[in-house]
Design a protein around this motif. Structure first.
Motif, PDB file in Angstrom:
ATOM      1  N   HIS A  95      63.339  45.907 -15.991  1.00 60.46           N
ATOM      2  CA  HIS A  95      61.940  46.331 -15.957  1.00 60.46           C
ATOM      3  C   HIS A  95      61.304  45.995 -14.610  1.00 60.46           C
ATOM      4  CE1 HIS A  95      57.610  46.206 -16.552  1.00 60.46           C
ATOM      5  NE2 HIS A  95      57.644  44.912 -16.323  1.00 60.46           N
ATOM      6  N   LEU A 129      53.820  43.442 -18.285  1.00 59.21           N
ATOM      7  CA  LEU A 129      54.187  43.999 -19.595  1.00 59.21           C
ATOM      8  C   LEU A 129      53.030  43.922 -20.591  1.00 59.21           C
ATOM      9  CD1 LEU A 129      57.888  42.778 -19.870  1.00 59.21           C
ATOM     10  CD2 LEU A 129      57.099  45.149 -19.889  1.00 59.21           C
ATOM     11  N   ALA A 142      55.158  51.644 -14.079  1.00 62.29           N
ATOM     12  CA  ALA A 142      56.067  51.248 -15.164  1.00 62.29           C
ATOM     13  C   ALA A 142      56.017  52.337 -16.235  1.00 62.29           C
ATOM     14  CB  ALA A 142      55.648  49.895 -15.745  1.00 62.29           C
ATOM     15  N   SER A 145      57.740  51.380 -19.638  1.00 66.43           N
ATOM     16  CA  SER A 145      57.795  49.966 -20.026  1.00 66.43           C
ATOM     17  C   SER A 145      56.757  49.581 -21.064  1.00 66.43           C
ATOM     18  CB  SER A 145      57.653  49.071 -18.790  1.00 66.43           C
ATOM     19  OG  SER A 145      58.821  49.119 -17.998  1.00 66.43           O
ATOM     20  N   ILE A 148      58.780  48.441 -23.822  1.00 69.00           N
ATOM     21  CA  ILE A 148      59.334  47.101 -23.626  1.00 69.00           C
ATOM     22  C   ILE A 148      58.258  46.064 -23.908  1.00 69.00           C
ATOM     23  CG2 ILE A 148      60.580  45.607 -22.036  1.00 69.00           C
ATOM     24  CD1 ILE A 148      61.968  48.282 -22.813  1.00 69.00           C
ATOM     25  N   SER A 149      57.031  46.374 -23.523  1.00 68.19           N
ATOM     26  CA  SER A 149      55.900  45.497 -23.829  1.00 68.19           C
ATOM     27  C   SER A 149      55.751  45.313 -25.334  1.00 68.19           C
ATOM     28  CB  SER A 149      54.618  46.087 -23.240  1.00 68.19           C
ATOM     29  OG  SER A 149      53.474  45.376 -23.645  1.00 68.19           O
ATOM     30  N   MET A 292      65.300  53.433 -18.672  1.00 64.72           N
ATOM     31  CA  MET A 292      64.398  52.797 -17.730  1.00 64.72           C
ATOM     32  C   MET A 292      64.338  53.504 -16.377  1.00 64.72           C
ATOM     33  SD  MET A 292      62.887  50.308 -19.253  1.00 64.72           S
ATOM     34  CE  MET A 292      62.207  49.379 -17.880  1.00 64.72           C
TER      35      MET A 292
END
Length: 386
Positions: A95, A129, A142, A145, A148-149, A292
């Motif tokens: 990330h 994040l 991002a 992301s 991902i957060s 990603m």
């Protein structure tokens, strides 16, 4: 050709839930095609125009895998802080690398050459994040992301609630119920936004799937598993094609994703046999890097191709209505658009292989080595869910 047991054993996941891992790769590839836009004969298919929904498959798979890999360990006293450290070590390095690439692009290309400026608050929010708490996706620094957060919040909830007995189960059920209700009424506020609701609902269903998988008992014959695998795959394809309930389709999709996890977790049907083929296994291996990194290439092509064609005097290849989404800044014709899409896929897979080799896998090994030092074997053996 089907990968042998020895070959699978040499892969990062050591053969655990191989079919699910391959499905994760197909889902990541479908998300790439969604971000390509309505472009050519492949990405233009309706099923890929709606394949943003497959991010919710990642959340369901994540709940299943985290419950399988850590549920008992956390209940038996494995450090919750170490669990979180292992997960952060697994997902954060790539990330941050992606954020670094987009930050460099912002100051070296977008501002001085393209005269595009992106909000630096988004850089801070993305790097830390925090995008999962926002109301909408979309952060230049991002791009994907946010999920991902959300994942990291879900890991924290797992650390808090796994092994807490009835109280943990009640609290988890309450959160899943709240997420379901919020999605149905389309309530979207910062903190517990549409994005976070998707993660909580999917992850909760995944944990439930593992409980069912674990206590199901005798595995169904391969013929029945084949029917179940094919039927759920067709149902998901139809749902993605039609997206019948707008954004509320997420709720129906999560139900089908849960059924897919239950069907393919046994690795026993014809669909699983296909997913054990070498290309599918390696697609699953590269899926996190694929997910990603793909927008780095797509955005570069979106901005670069119009300038290249203009320099070559081929302004006829520019889109009539310029778009910053996907490859929609150019119009080459259906066949050439499809060829460009295939070239994009090949390029992204190549970059993903490099990313996996030089960044993702070293980070994974770092996590595994620290797990071994802490006296825990194979902590990261489960398939990573995005």
């Amino acid at each position: 050709m089907v990968a042998s047991a020895a070959e699978i054993g040499r892969l990062p996941d050591h053969g655990r839930f191989v079919a699910l891992d391959s499905l994760r790769g197909l889902a990541a590839l479908s998300v790439l095609l969604f971000h390509t836009g309505n472009f050519g004969l492949i990405a233009g298919l309706a099923v890929f125009q709606h394949s943003w929904l497959l991010v919710d498959f990642f959340f369901v798979l994540s709940g299943f895998v985290i419950a399988a890999s850590y549920g008992d360990r956390l209940a038996q006293g494995f450090s919750r802080g170490k669990f979180l450290a292992l997960r952060l070590g697994r997902v954060v390095p790539l990330h941050l690398a992606v954020v670094a690439v987009f930050t460099a692009a912002e100051f070296l290309v977008f501002r001085p050459w393209l005269h595009e400026r992106h909000d630096l608050w988004h850089l801070l929010r993305g790097a830390l994040l925090l995008d999962g708490f926002a109301q909408h996706t979309g952060n230049f620094f991002a791009p994907v992301s946010w999920s991902i957060s959300v994942e990291i919040v879900l890991y924290a909830l797992a650390a808090l609630l796994f092994g807490r007995g009835r109280l943990g189960a009640v609290l988890a059920a309450g959160m899943v119920g709240a997420a379901l209700a919020a999605l149905m009424v389309q309530w979207n506020e910062p903190g517990f936004s549409f994005l976070m609701q998707r993660g909580v609902l999917g992850f909760g269903l995944g944990v439930l799937c593992y409980a069912i998988h674990r206590h199901r008992g005798k595995v169904a014959p391969s013929g029945r598993l084949s029917v179940a695998e094919i039927a759920v795959a067709l149902a998901i394809t139809a749902l993605l094609h039609f997206q019948p309930f707008g954004n509320r389709t997420i709720v129906a999709a999560d139900g089908l994703f849960a059924l897919a996890v239950l069907a393919y977790a046994h690795d026993g049907g014809f669909g699983s046999l296909v997913l054990h083929s070498r290309p599918m296994v390696w697609l699953g291996t590269l899926s996190y890097s694929l997910y990603m990194t793909h927008l780095i290439v797509i955005i570069a092509l979106n901005r670069g191709l119009p300038r290249l064609f203009t320099a070559l005097g081929r302004t006829d290849l520019l889109a009539a209505k310029p778009s910053t989404f996907g490859l929609l800044s150019v119009e080459l014709g259906p066949v050439a658009d499809t060829a460009l899409t295939l070239a994009l896929l090949a390029l992204v897979l190549g970059i993903s292989a490099l990313s996996w080799r030089w960044l993702e896998e070293p980070a994974r090994q770092w996590s595994r080595q620290h797990a071994a030092r802490w006296g825990v074997r194979g902590e990261e053996r489960g398939a990573l869910a995005i």
